[in-house]
Design an enzyme around this catalytic site. Structure first.
Site, PDB file in Angstrom:
ATOM      1  N   HIS A   1      -6.154  -5.917  -2.888  1.00 37.04           N
ATOM      2  CA  HIS A   1      -7.013  -6.049  -1.711  1.00 37.04           C
ATOM      3  C   HIS A   1      -7.291  -7.505  -1.356  1.00 37.04           C
ATOM      4  O   HIS A   1      -8.189  -7.792  -0.589  1.00 37.04           O
ATOM      5  CB  HIS A   1      -8.310  -5.262  -1.920  1.00 37.04           C
ATOM      6  CG  HIS A   1      -8.128  -3.768  -1.855  1.00 37.04           C
ATOM      7  ND1 HIS A   1      -9.127  -2.856  -2.046  1.00 37.04           N
ATOM      8  CD2 HIS A   1      -7.012  -3.029  -1.606  1.00 37.04           C
ATOM      9  CE1 HIS A   1      -8.648  -1.625  -1.923  1.00 37.04           C
ATOM     10  NE2 HIS A   1      -7.365  -1.703  -1.667  1.00 37.04           N
TER      11      HIS A   1
ATOM     12  N   ASN B   1      -3.963   8.596   4.990  1.00 37.79           N
ATOM     13  CA  ASN B   1      -2.785   7.884   5.476  1.00 37.79           C
ATOM     14  C   ASN B   1      -3.137   6.882   6.563  1.00 37.79           C
ATOM     15  O   ASN B   1      -2.263   6.173   7.049  1.00 37.79           O
ATOM     16  CB  ASN B   1      -1.747   8.864   6.022  1.00 37.79           C
ATOM     17  CG  ASN B   1      -2.089   9.365   7.412  1.00 37.79           C
ATOM     18  OD1 ASN B   1      -3.146   9.059   7.950  1.00 37.79           O
ATOM     19  ND2 ASN B   1      -1.203  10.136   7.996  1.00 37.79           N
TER      20      ASN B   1
ATOM     21  N   HIS C   1       0.421   4.342  -2.579  1.00 37.68           N
ATOM     22  CA  HIS C   1       0.199   5.730  -2.154  1.00 37.68           C
ATOM     23  C   HIS C   1       1.353   6.632  -2.581  1.00 37.68           C
ATOM     24  O   HIS C   1       1.158   7.817  -2.821  1.00 37.68           O
ATOM     25  CB  HIS C   1      -0.011   5.808  -0.639  1.00 37.68           C
ATOM     26  CG  HIS C   1      -1.399   5.459  -0.211  1.00 37.68           C
ATOM     27  ND1 HIS C   1      -2.117   6.162   0.717  1.00 37.68           N
ATOM     28  CD2 HIS C   1      -2.224   4.457  -0.614  1.00 37.68           C
ATOM     29  CE1 HIS C   1      -3.322   5.628   0.871  1.00 37.68           C
ATOM     30  NE2 HIS C   1      -3.401   4.575   0.085  1.00 37.68           N
TER      31      HIS C   1
ATOM     32  N   ARG D   1       0.833  -1.210   0.000  1.00 39.56           N
ATOM     33  CA  ARG D   1       0.000   0.000   0.000  1.00 39.56           C
ATOM     34  C   ARG D   1       0.867   1.259   0.000  1.00 39.56           C
ATOM     35  O   ARG D   1       0.517   2.273  -0.618  1.00 39.56           O
ATOM     36  CB  ARG D   1      -0.922  -0.026   1.219  1.00 39.56           C
ATOM     37  CG  ARG D   1      -1.907   1.122   1.249  1.00 39.56           C
ATOM     38  CD  ARG D   1      -3.117   0.799   2.123  1.00 39.56           C
ATOM     39  NE  ARG D   1      -4.038   1.917   2.164  1.00 39.56           N
ATOM     40  CZ  ARG D   1      -4.266   2.618   3.271  1.00 39.56           C
ATOM     41  NH1 ARG D   1      -3.652   2.335   4.410  1.00 39.56           N
ATOM     42  NH2 ARG D   1      -5.129   3.619   3.229  1.00 39.56           N
TER      43      ARG D   1
HETATM   44  C1  HEM Z   1      -8.800   1.392  -6.639  1.00 40.73           C
HETATM   45  C2  HEM Z   1      -8.744   2.297  -5.698  1.00 40.73           C
HETATM   46  C3  HEM Z   1      -8.369   1.980  -4.283  1.00 40.73           C
HETATM   47  C4  HEM Z   1      -9.045   2.387  -3.184  1.00 40.73           C
HETATM   48  C5  HEM Z   1     -10.279   3.248  -3.133  1.00 40.73           C
HETATM   49  C6  HEM Z   1      -8.359   1.831  -2.052  1.00 40.73           C
HETATM   50  C7  HEM Z   1      -8.744   2.031  -0.736  1.00 40.73           C
HETATM   51  C8  HEM Z   1      -8.198   1.371   0.338  1.00 40.73           C
HETATM   52  C9  HEM Z   1      -8.657   1.519   1.690  1.00 40.73           C
HETATM   53  C10 HEM Z   1      -9.753   2.460   2.150  1.00 40.73           C
HETATM   54  C11 HEM Z   1      -7.941   0.672   2.460  1.00 40.73           C
HETATM   55  C12 HEM Z   1      -8.070   0.435   3.956  1.00 40.73           C
HETATM   56  C13 HEM Z   1      -7.353   1.516   4.731  1.00 40.73           C
HETATM   57  C14 HEM Z   1      -7.693   1.507   6.172  1.00 40.73           C
HETATM   58  O1  HEM Z   1      -8.719   0.974   6.574  1.00 40.73           O
HETATM   59  O2  HEM Z   1      -6.919   2.047   6.943  1.00 40.73           O
HETATM   60  C15 HEM Z   1      -7.010  -0.005   1.593  1.00 40.73           C
HETATM   61  C16 HEM Z   1      -6.111  -0.942   2.010  1.00 40.73           C
HETATM   62  C17 HEM Z   1      -5.146  -1.480   1.195  1.00 40.73           C
HETATM   63  N1  HEM Z   1      -4.924  -1.167  -0.118  1.00 40.73           N
HETATM   64 FE1  HEM Z   1      -6.134  -0.084  -1.304  1.00 40.73          FE
HETATM   65  N2  HEM Z   1      -7.294   1.096  -2.463  1.00 40.73           N
HETATM   66  C18 HEM Z   1      -7.255   1.157  -3.832  1.00 40.73           C
HETATM   67  C19 HEM Z   1      -6.302   0.587  -4.652  1.00 40.73           C
HETATM   68  C20 HEM Z   1      -5.186  -0.075  -4.194  1.00 40.73           C
HETATM   69  C21 HEM Z   1      -4.062  -0.432  -4.993  1.00 40.73           C
HETATM   70  C22 HEM Z   1      -3.885  -0.068  -6.477  1.00 40.73           C
HETATM   71  C23 HEM Z   1      -3.192  -1.097  -4.197  1.00 40.73           C
HETATM   72  C24 HEM Z   1      -1.841  -1.679  -4.520  1.00 40.73           C
HETATM   73  C25 HEM Z   1      -1.467  -2.077  -5.704  1.00 40.73           C
HETATM   74  C26 HEM Z   1      -3.803  -1.178  -2.884  1.00 40.73           C
HETATM   75  C27 HEM Z   1      -3.284  -1.841  -1.811  1.00 40.73           C
HETATM   76  C28 HEM Z   1      -3.870  -1.898  -0.566  1.00 40.73           C
HETATM   77  C29 HEM Z   1      -3.414  -2.772   0.498  1.00 40.73           C
HETATM   78  C30 HEM Z   1      -2.309  -3.808   0.391  1.00 40.73           C
HETATM   79  C31 HEM Z   1      -4.213  -2.495   1.608  1.00 40.73           C
HETATM   80  C32 HEM Z   1      -4.127  -3.134   2.995  1.00 40.73           C
HETATM   81  C33 HEM Z   1      -3.220  -2.305   3.870  1.00 40.73           C
HETATM   82  C34 HEM Z   1      -2.970  -2.905   5.229  1.00 40.73           C
HETATM   83  O3  HEM Z   1      -3.552  -3.933   5.569  1.00 40.73           O
HETATM   84  O4  HEM Z   1      -2.149  -2.333   5.966  1.00 40.73           O
HETATM   85  N3  HEM Z   1      -5.001  -0.515  -2.914  1.00 40.73           N
HETATM   86  N4  HEM Z   1      -7.188   0.453   0.309  1.00 40.73           N
HETATM   87  C1  LIG Z   2      -1.603  10.415   9.700  1.00 39.79           C
HETATM   88  O1  LIG Z   2      -2.129  11.708   9.819  1.00 39.79           O
HETATM   89  C2  LIG Z   2      -2.512  12.054  11.139  1.00 39.79           C
HETATM   90  C3  LIG Z   2      -3.128  13.439  11.091  1.00 39.79           C
HETATM   91  O2  LIG Z   2      -4.163  13.481  10.168  1.00 39.79           O
HETATM   92  C4  LIG Z   2      -1.296  11.992  12.060  1.00 39.79           C
HETATM   93  O3  LIG Z   2      -1.687  12.252  13.390  1.00 39.79           O
HETATM   94  C5  LIG Z   2      -0.664  10.600  11.977  1.00 39.79           C
HETATM   95  O4  LIG Z   2       0.541  10.550  12.707  1.00 39.79           O
HETATM   96  C6  LIG Z   2      -0.365  10.231  10.539  1.00 39.79           C
HETATM   97  N1  LIG Z   2       0.120   8.851  10.428  1.00 39.79           N
HETATM   98  C7  LIG Z   2       1.328   8.529   9.898  1.00 39.79           C
HETATM   99  C8  LIG Z   2       1.602   7.083   9.813  1.00 39.79           C
HETATM  100  O5  LIG Z   2       2.117   9.343   9.502  1.00 39.79           O
END
Ligand code: HEM
Ligand SMILES: *[C@@H]1O[C@H](CO)[C@@H](O)[C@H](O)[C@H]1NC(C)=O
Ligand SMILES: *[C@@H]1O[C@H](CO)[C@@H](O)[C@H](O)[C@H]1NC(C)=O
Ligand SMILES: *[C@@H]1O[C@H](CO)[C@@H](O)[C@H](O)[C@H]1NC(C)=O
Length: 333
Positions: free
Chosen positions: A197, A98, A70, A66
């Site tokens: 995902h 983030n 990003h 991720r």
């Molecule tokens: C298509 C649009 C995308 C959206 C709207 C999206 C949105 C999100 C969101 C909302 C989360 C959960 C974050 C949280 O709950 O803190 C997430 C997790 C994640 N996303 Fe996406 N994502 C997208 C595309 C991608 C792409 C292109 C990749 C990598 C190639 C990716 C890799 C991941 C991974 C690996 C996680 C899990 C992170 C973790 O468990 O720490 N995502 N994404």
């Molecule tokens: C993400 O942003 C918040 C403020 O919006 C900050 O407090 C936090 O430390 C940030 N997380 C990371 C991993 O940098």
């Protein structure tokens, strides 16, 4: 037809490369870019990532993948995501999307080692790209894709740009397609990269609008987004409790949350995509048409390899653009 002189031909070919998708930067990235300048670069990153992932195999691969996404979606894959905020400027990593980003310390560790042998050679952006590949590949014991290198580090990081450029989990298909197109990525890339995902977790408040509705009195009632499987919605409601719960996470692929497999697409077809943005892929005929084939593991892994390499070329800085940051958190002074 007249034969063009070789130099003219070369110019035409170069102009074509410049005009083509990905631009000239993409052409300048290459495998084993540090072969001569820092031969240990790839091994150092691999060893550090593998040791970290071995200690936390459930969470780290998802975090590092991720992080790469990003980074690439804001100002290109230039490690702008790693820059810390300063007194005068709030950086990308401090923007709302983030939430739950992690893995920064692993990049820092690799950078610290690489700065010793020799300094100023290996970019933070390349470390991020390698770390994602190495982490995701760890469990399978072989490289899932090869990483082209030669990215340089940017010097600008703005929270506002993360807000506008990182797609939102509530985005509809039109918005997702436009967002990816603005990075030179097409509908196929969107569908395939979303397969990431298949690992990792999501926070309840980011999908709770699919589970609950607010009544006129402000009370919260159970409800289900019609595109979400009803039984799955009930499970998610039980796990989350309340719509504002920002402390609980659920796995995005509950059957195999840490395995980089093709279950994401199996889940989608069953109405078990976690976010609105996941379910949205079924709403477009072109996107939906790709999903069935991607449920086959071999096909998904082959396609992901191409798509993630393409993502890794988005907006890269090469040659004498940008800099090689000495500390990934701070631009060189
Ligand atoms: C298509 C649009 C995308 C959206 C709207 C999206 C949105 C999100 C969101 C909302 C989360 C959960 C974050 C949280 O709950 O803190 C997430 C997790 C994640 N996303 Fe996406 N994502 C997208 C595309 C991608 C792409 C292109 C990749 C990598 C190639 C990716 C890799 C991941 C991974 C690996 C996680 C899990 C992170 C973790 O468990 O720490 N995502 N994404
Ligand atoms: C993400 O942003 C918040 C403020 O919006 C900050 O407090 C936090 O430390 C940030 N997380 C990371 C991993 O940098
Ligand atoms: C998608 O979302 C955008 C922005 O929220 C909105 O303007 C647009 O009308 C939506 N499109 C569809 C087809 O729902
Ligand atoms: C989570 O929610 C609580 C209370 O609703 C709030 O105080 C806190 O800032 C939120 N945390 C994040 C990271 O959004």
């Amino acid at each position: 037809m007249m034969r063009a002189p070789p130099t003219l031909l070369l110019l035409v070919v170069l102009a074509g490369a410049l005009a083509g998708g990905g631009g000239v930067e993409a052409a300048l990235l290459k495998a084993h870019f540090y072969r001569h300048s820092c031969p240990v670069a790839e091994t150092v990153v691999r060893d550090i990532v593998q040791a970290s992932v071995a200690a936390n195999p459930a969470a780290l691969p998802a975090r590092l993948l991720r992080l790469f996404f990003h980074d690439c979606f804001v100002r290109g894959c230039d490690a702008s995501l790693l820059i810390d905020s300063t007194a005068g400027s709030t950086a990308e990593k401090d923007a709302a999307p983030n939430r739950s980003l992690g893995g920064f310390e692993i990049v820092d560790t690799a950078k610290a080692v690489l700065e010793a042998v020799p300094p100023g050679v290996v970019s933070c952006a390349d470390i991020v790209a390698l770390a994602a590949r190495d982490a995701v590949s760890f469990q399978l014991g072989r490289d899932l894709w090869d990483v082209q290198l030669g990215r340089r580090d940017g010097v600008v990081s703005r929270a506002s740009e993360a807000l506008s450029d990182i797609p939102s989990p509530s985005d509809n298909f039109t918005t997702l397609e436009a967002n990816f197109a603005s990075k030179g990525l097409d509908v196929k890339d969107l569908v395939i990269l979303s397969g990431a995902h298949t690992i990792g977790v999501g926070h309840c408040n980011l999908f709770s609008s699919r589970l609950f509705s607010s009544t006129t009195t402000g009370a919260v009632a159970p409800a289900t987004d019609p595109t979400l499987n009803a039984a799955y919605a009930a499970q998610l409601r039980a796990a989350c409790g309340s719509p504002s719960n920002n402390a609980t996470t659920v796995p995005m692929d509950p059957e195999s949350p840490a395995r980089f497999d093709s279950h994401y697409y199996v889940n989608l077809k069953l109405g078990r995509g976690l976010f609105r943005s996941d379910a949205a892929l079924l709403a477009d005929r072109r996107a939906a048409g790709l999903i069935h084939a991607l449920t086959k593991e071999g096909h998904f892994l082959k396609e992901f390899k191409n798509a993630v390499r393409k993502m890794g070329r988005v907006g890269v800085l090469t040659g004498d653009q940008g800099e090689i940051r000495r500390n990934c958190r701070v631009v060189n002074s």
